[in-house]
Design an enzyme around this catalytic site. Structure first.
Site, PDB file in Angstrom:
ATOM      1  N   ASN A   1       0.797  -1.226   0.000  1.00  0.00           N
ATOM      2  CA  ASN A   1       0.000   0.000   0.000  1.00  0.00           C
ATOM      3  C   ASN A   1       0.829   1.276   0.000  1.00  0.00           C
ATOM      4  OD1 ASN A   1      -2.708  -1.269   0.132  1.00  0.00           O
ATOM      5  ND2 ASN A   1      -1.964  -1.992   2.121  1.00  0.00           N
TER       6      ASN A   1
ATOM      7  N   TYR B   1      -0.144   9.669   6.433  1.00  0.00           N
ATOM      8  CA  TYR B   1       1.043   9.312   5.659  1.00  0.00           C
ATOM      9  C   TYR B   1       1.627  10.453   4.829  1.00  0.00           C
ATOM     10  CZ  TYR B   1      -0.577   4.672   6.976  1.00  0.00           C
ATOM     11  OH  TYR B   1      -0.994   3.571   7.692  1.00  0.00           O
TER      12      TYR B   1
ATOM     13  N   ASN C   1      10.470  -0.230   5.274  1.00  0.00           N
ATOM     14  CA  ASN C   1       9.166   0.040   5.860  1.00  0.00           C
ATOM     15  C   ASN C   1       8.299  -1.151   5.477  1.00  0.00           C
ATOM     16  OD1 ASN C   1       6.625   0.779   6.616  1.00  0.00           O
ATOM     17  ND2 ASN C   1       6.773   2.880   5.845  1.00  0.00           N
TER      18      ASN C   1
ATOM     19  N   ALA D   1       2.098  -2.906   6.452  1.00  0.00           N
ATOM     20  CA  ALA D   1       1.236  -3.792   7.258  1.00  0.00           C
ATOM     21  C   ALA D   1       1.921  -5.094   7.640  1.00  0.00           C
ATOM     22  CB  ALA D   1      -0.056  -4.085   6.496  1.00  0.00           C
TER      23      ALA D   1
ATOM     24  N   HIS E   1       3.288  -5.933  11.233  1.00  0.00           N
ATOM     25  CA  HIS E   1       2.496  -6.471  12.343  1.00  0.00           C
ATOM     26  C   HIS E   1       2.094  -7.928  12.139  1.00  0.00           C
ATOM     27  CE1 HIS E   1       2.402  -2.185  12.856  1.00  0.00           C
ATOM     28  NE2 HIS E   1       1.666  -2.025  11.770  1.00  0.00           N
TER      29      HIS E   1
ATOM     30  N   ASP F   1      12.164 -13.436   9.280  1.00  0.00           N
ATOM     31  CA  ASP F   1      13.115 -14.532   9.126  1.00  0.00           C
ATOM     32  C   ASP F   1      14.021 -14.330   7.917  1.00  0.00           C
ATOM     33  OD1 ASP F   1      10.950 -17.258  10.311  1.00  0.00           O
ATOM     34  OD2 ASP F   1      12.127 -15.731  11.390  1.00  0.00           O
TER      35      ASP F   1
ATOM     36  N   GLU G   1      14.365  -0.024  10.508  1.00  0.00           N
ATOM     37  CA  GLU G   1      12.912  -0.047  10.307  1.00  0.00           C
ATOM     38  C   GLU G   1      12.370   1.374  10.338  1.00  0.00           C
ATOM     39  OE1 GLU G   1      11.009  -2.244  13.418  1.00  0.00           O
ATOM     40  OE2 GLU G   1       8.983  -1.806  12.726  1.00  0.00           O
TER      41      GLU G   1
ATOM     42  N   LEU H   1       6.259   5.863   8.525  1.00  0.00           N
ATOM     43  CA  LEU H   1       5.887   7.263   8.332  1.00  0.00           C
ATOM     44  C   LEU H   1       5.073   7.768   9.531  1.00  0.00           C
ATOM     45  CD1 LEU H   1       4.854   6.729   4.650  1.00  0.00           C
ATOM     46  CD2 LEU H   1       6.589   8.405   5.326  1.00  0.00           C
ATOM     47  N   SER H   2       4.115   6.965   9.942  1.00  0.00           N
ATOM     48  CA  SER H   2       3.239   7.366  11.055  1.00  0.00           C
ATOM     49  C   SER H   2       3.801   6.857  12.376  1.00  0.00           C
ATOM     50  CB  SER H   2       1.827   6.770  10.837  1.00  0.00           C
ATOM     51  OG  SER H   2       1.879   5.345  10.956  1.00  0.00           O
TER      52      SER H   2
ATOM     53  N   ARG I   1      -1.248  -2.080  15.739  1.00  0.00           N
ATOM     54  CA  ARG I   1      -0.050  -1.529  15.103  1.00  0.00           C
ATOM     55  C   ARG I   1       1.100  -1.323  16.096  1.00  0.00           C
ATOM     56  NH1 ARG I   1      -1.916   0.145   9.964  1.00  0.00           N
ATOM     57  NH2 ARG I   1      -4.125   0.718  10.001  1.00  0.00           N
TER      58      ARG I   1
HETATM   59  O1  LIG Z   1       3.440   4.369   9.146  1.00  0.00           O
HETATM   60  C1  LIG Z   1       3.807   3.560   8.265  1.00  0.00           C
HETATM   61  O2  LIG Z   1       4.632   3.836   7.364  1.00  0.00           O
HETATM   62  C2  LIG Z   1       3.227   2.144   8.229  1.00  0.00           C
HETATM   63  C3  LIG Z   1       2.546   1.896   6.942  1.00  0.00           C
HETATM   64  C4  LIG Z   1       1.488   1.070   6.809  1.00  0.00           C
HETATM   65  O3  LIG Z   1       1.008   0.785   5.597  1.00  0.00           O
HETATM   66  C5  LIG Z   1       0.766   0.541   7.989  1.00  0.00           C
HETATM   67  O4  LIG Z   1       0.158  -0.745   7.730  1.00  0.00           O
HETATM   68  C6  LIG Z   1       1.637   0.487   9.210  1.00  0.00           C
HETATM   69  O5  LIG Z   1       0.902   0.124  10.352  1.00  0.00           O
HETATM   70  C7  LIG Z   1       2.345   1.837   9.406  1.00  0.00           C
END
Ligand SMILES: O=C(O)[C@@H]1C=C(O)[C@@H](O)[C@H](O)C1
Length: 146
Positions: free
Chosen positions: A10, A22, A73, A76, A79, A86, A97, A100-101, A110
């Protein structure tokens, strides 16, 4: 120095995806800025984004022996993905790691990451700047973390 940037599912929708969380920059905007930063440090930055877990896993495997550090990054998959965790453990490449949020200020599901405890470092909640900071960190990782 070769650094691999990996983005999970995404994130190809950045710019229109929940901009309040984001930001409004597209993934290409972010990558373009990182490429300029990498070039100024004489670093080769390779970017790969996928919505498929297996493609990210395969890309991590392919990095063995050719990449000095990974910035990831997992989106999703952060989580959910033991498999991607692995894969990173299997290649012995230090990784940072990035989120953005601020995942810790969001839904409880999350708050857990399958990556943070084995990462060289974690940057969350700083938007696109987090990637820039991660690149600086990846370039300057101490030998002990490489
Ligand atoms: O903040 C971000 O870059 C992460 C981005 C995602 O797509 C979410 O599924 C994560 O939970 C957070």
């Amino acid at each position: 120095m070769n650094i691999l940037l990996l983005n999970g599912p995404n994130l190809n929708m950045l710019g229109q995806r929940e901009p309040d969380k984001y930001g409004t920059q597209t993934l290409q905007d972010i990558v373009d800025d990182l490429q300029a930063q990498a070039a100024s440090s004489n670093v080769t930055l390779t970017h790969f984004q996928s919505n498929a877990e297996y493609e990210l896993i395969d890309r991590v495997h392919a990095a063995m022996g050719t990449v000095d550090a990974i910035i990831i990054n997992p989106a999703a998959f952060t989580h959910t993905s033991v498999a991607l965790r692995d894969a990173l453990l299997s290649v012995n490449i230090p990784f940072i790691e990035v989120h953005l949020s601020n995942v810790h200020a969001r839904e409880p599901f999350r708050h857990h990451s399958y990556f943070s405890d084995v990462a060289a470092g974690v940057i969350v909640g700083l938007g696109a700047m987090g990637y820039s900071l991660a690149l600086t960190a990846a370039i300057n990782l101490p030998k002990s973390q490489k």
